[in-house]
Design a protein around this motif. Sequence first.
Motif, short mmCIF file in Angstrom:
data_model
loop_
_atom_site.label_atom_id
_atom_site.label_comp_id
_atom_site.label_asym_id
_atom_site.label_seq_id
_atom_site.Cartn_x
_atom_site.Cartn_y
_atom_site.Cartn_z
N GLY A 216 0.81 -1.20 0.00
CA GLY A 216 0.00 0.00 0.00
C GLY A 216 0.85 1.26 0.00
O GLY A 216 1.95 1.27 0.57
N SER A 217 0.36 2.31 -0.60
CA SER A 217 1.13 3.56 -0.67
C SER A 217 1.25 4.25 0.68
O SER A 217 2.14 5.08 0.88
CB SER A 217 0.47 4.52 -1.68
N GLU A 218 0.36 3.92 1.62
CA GLU A 218 0.33 4.62 2.92
C GLU A 218 0.78 3.72 4.06
O GLU A 218 0.28 3.82 5.18
CB GLU A 218 -1.08 5.15 3.19
N ASP A 219 1.72 2.84 3.82
CA ASP A 219 2.22 1.93 4.84
C ASP A 219 3.08 2.70 5.85
O ASP A 219 4.10 3.30 5.50
CB ASP A 219 3.04 0.82 4.19
N ASP A 220 2.68 2.68 7.13
CA ASP A 220 3.37 3.47 8.16
C ASP A 220 4.73 2.93 8.56
O ASP A 220 5.47 3.60 9.28
CB ASP A 220 2.51 3.54 9.43
N TYR A 221 5.06 1.73 8.13
CA TYR A 221 6.36 1.18 8.51
C TYR A 221 7.51 1.85 7.77
O TYR A 221 8.58 2.05 8.33
CB TYR A 221 6.40 -0.33 8.28
N ASP A 222 7.27 2.17 6.48
CA ASP A 222 8.43 2.61 5.71
C ASP A 222 8.12 3.57 4.57
O ASP A 222 8.99 3.88 3.78
CB ASP A 222 9.13 1.38 5.12
N GLY A 223 6.89 4.04 4.47
CA GLY A 223 6.54 4.88 3.35
C GLY A 223 5.92 4.11 2.21
O GLY A 223 5.62 4.67 1.15
N GLY A 224 5.74 2.80 2.41
CA GLY A 224 5.01 1.98 1.45
C GLY A 224 5.63 1.90 0.09
O GLY A 224 6.78 1.50 -0.09
N GLY A 225 4.86 2.30 -0.90
CA GLY A 225 5.27 2.15 -2.29
C GLY A 225 6.57 2.84 -2.62
O GLY A 225 7.39 2.30 -3.38
N THR A 268 9.15 -0.42 15.67
CA THR A 268 9.80 -0.50 14.35
C THR A 268 9.06 0.31 13.29
O THR A 268 9.42 0.28 12.11
CB THR A 268 9.91 -1.96 13.89
N ALA A 269 8.01 1.04 13.68
CA ALA A 269 7.28 1.87 12.73
C ALA A 269 8.14 3.04 12.26
O ALA A 269 9.17 3.36 12.86
CB ALA A 269 6.00 2.41 13.37
N ASN A 270 7.71 3.69 11.17
CA ASN A 270 8.36 4.90 10.69
C ASN A 270 9.87 4.71 10.53
O ASN A 270 10.66 5.46 11.06
CB ASN A 270 8.06 6.06 11.66
N ARG A 271 10.20 3.66 9.78
CA ARG A 271 11.61 3.34 9.51
C ARG A 271 12.43 3.20 10.80
O ARG A 271 13.51 3.73 10.95
CB ARG A 271 12.23 4.39 8.57
N ARG A 272 11.81 2.45 11.75
CA ARG A 272 12.43 2.11 13.03
C ARG A 272 12.62 3.30 13.96
O ARG A 272 13.41 3.24 14.91
CB ARG A 272 13.74 1.37 12.82
N GLN A 273 11.84 4.35 13.72
CA GLN A 273 11.83 5.48 14.65
C GLN A 273 10.73 5.31 15.70
O GLN A 273 10.70 6.01 16.70
CB GLN A 273 11.61 6.79 13.89
N GLY A 274 9.81 4.39 15.44
CA GLY A 274 8.70 4.15 16.35
C GLY A 274 7.49 4.99 16.01
O GLY A 274 7.59 6.02 15.34
N GLY A 275 6.31 4.54 16.47
CA GLY A 275 5.09 5.29 16.22
C GLY A 275 3.89 4.40 16.02
O GLY A 275 3.93 3.19 16.30
N ILE A 276 2.83 5.01 15.54
CA ILE A 276 1.56 4.32 15.38
C ILE A 276 1.45 3.74 13.96
O ILE A 276 1.77 4.41 12.98
CB ILE A 276 0.37 5.28 15.63
N ILE A 277 0.99 2.50 13.89
CA ILE A 277 0.67 1.86 12.63
C ILE A 277 -0.84 1.91 12.44
O ILE A 277 -1.60 1.48 13.31
CB ILE A 277 1.14 0.40 12.60
N HIS A 278 -1.29 2.47 11.34
CA HIS A 278 -2.72 2.55 11.04
C HIS A 278 -3.09 1.45 10.04
O HIS A 278 -2.42 1.28 9.02
CB HIS A 278 -3.08 3.92 10.45
N VAL A 279 -4.15 0.73 10.34
CA VAL A 279 -4.63 -0.34 9.47
C VAL A 279 -6.07 -0.02 9.06
O VAL A 279 -6.95 0.10 9.92
CB VAL A 279 -4.58 -1.71 10.15
N ARG A 280 -6.28 0.13 7.77
CA ARG A 280 -7.61 0.38 7.23
C ARG A 280 -7.88 -0.68 6.17
O ARG A 280 -7.31 -0.60 5.06
CB ARG A 280 -7.72 1.78 6.63
N PRO A 281 -8.70 -1.67 6.48
CA PRO A 281 -9.01 -2.69 5.47
C PRO A 281 -9.56 -2.04 4.20
O PRO A 281 -10.39 -1.13 4.27
CB PRO A 281 -10.06 -3.56 6.16
#
Length: 304
Positions: A216-225, A268-281
């Motif tokens: 997904g383009s909005e993946d909070d772990y790493d910027g996605g796409g 490990t969110a935000n390129r291992r800076q930490g934070g919230i992961i949002h999941v929207r099916p």
Amino acid sequence: MRLLRLNAATVSLCRSRKALAIVLLAIASLPVAHAWEDTPRLRINYLTYPVDWNGKTVMIGSRLQVPLNANGKIPAVIMLHGTAGLSYTGVYYAAALKRAGIATLEVDQWGGRDLPGGASSRPKGLGDMLPDVAGAYRLLVQRSDIDAQRIGLMGSSMGGIETLLMMTRSHSDATLGKDVHVKAAVALYPICWLYNRVPGADFVDLVDAPVRILVGSEDDYDGGGSACEALLRDLAPSDVAHMSLRIFSGATHIFDSFAGTFEYNDPTANRRQGGIIHVRPDAQAREQARDDLTQFFAAALRQQ
């Protein structure tokens, strides 16, 4: 009076039954709302295999599903779950693969280790559980109903990370044997930013097999796409030739979830800076991902 009441009740019952029959007939004539629900007849086996883990042998559980209408040896796909563990999403993808004539082996990486799932269960090293893939692979190649030359691999999130690692010669040779590798792979939202940046996440010198990333383009772990595009852009030409990428606009991490919208904190969110992961099916992206990976495996594992 009783007779009149009985007749009235009988007429009412007849009318109800007639109405019910009409409703049932109408339901039977409706098209299936979701093709994936039309799962073919299956042979299902729950299997275990041994893996060395932290100095001891653990038994890894798995579920093998083989279409009953298959003729001869058929291809198979090993399926790896994400950090949360097995979920209905695996059933969703497995059903589509079965309709395409492909067996599936869903691996439970937590149960045999007595781990609850979640961030606390993650291995210290990204590749520490790759022996699970080796065990699953050996289980499949020993079966008379599976074509040992047509075995694929797919994984989601943590399983997607493992999937990409298995497509490097170094990991494949170390776990499956020299010059032995799976014939195709799909990684769903595998956190592309990790590769060639984090220790243990080297992604170079790929095996000779097609690899597809769905994210997904909005993946909070790493910027996605954008992170996955950067990964492919930096690969050597010989490696990028094996790769393909599909980005689902607006989709988040675990966009194919059936659990509803939720969020969680992950170090490990935000390129291992930490934070919230949002999941929207995202139902549309989920269906497109299902169709995409099914077509990919059907083509890549086609009998030559």
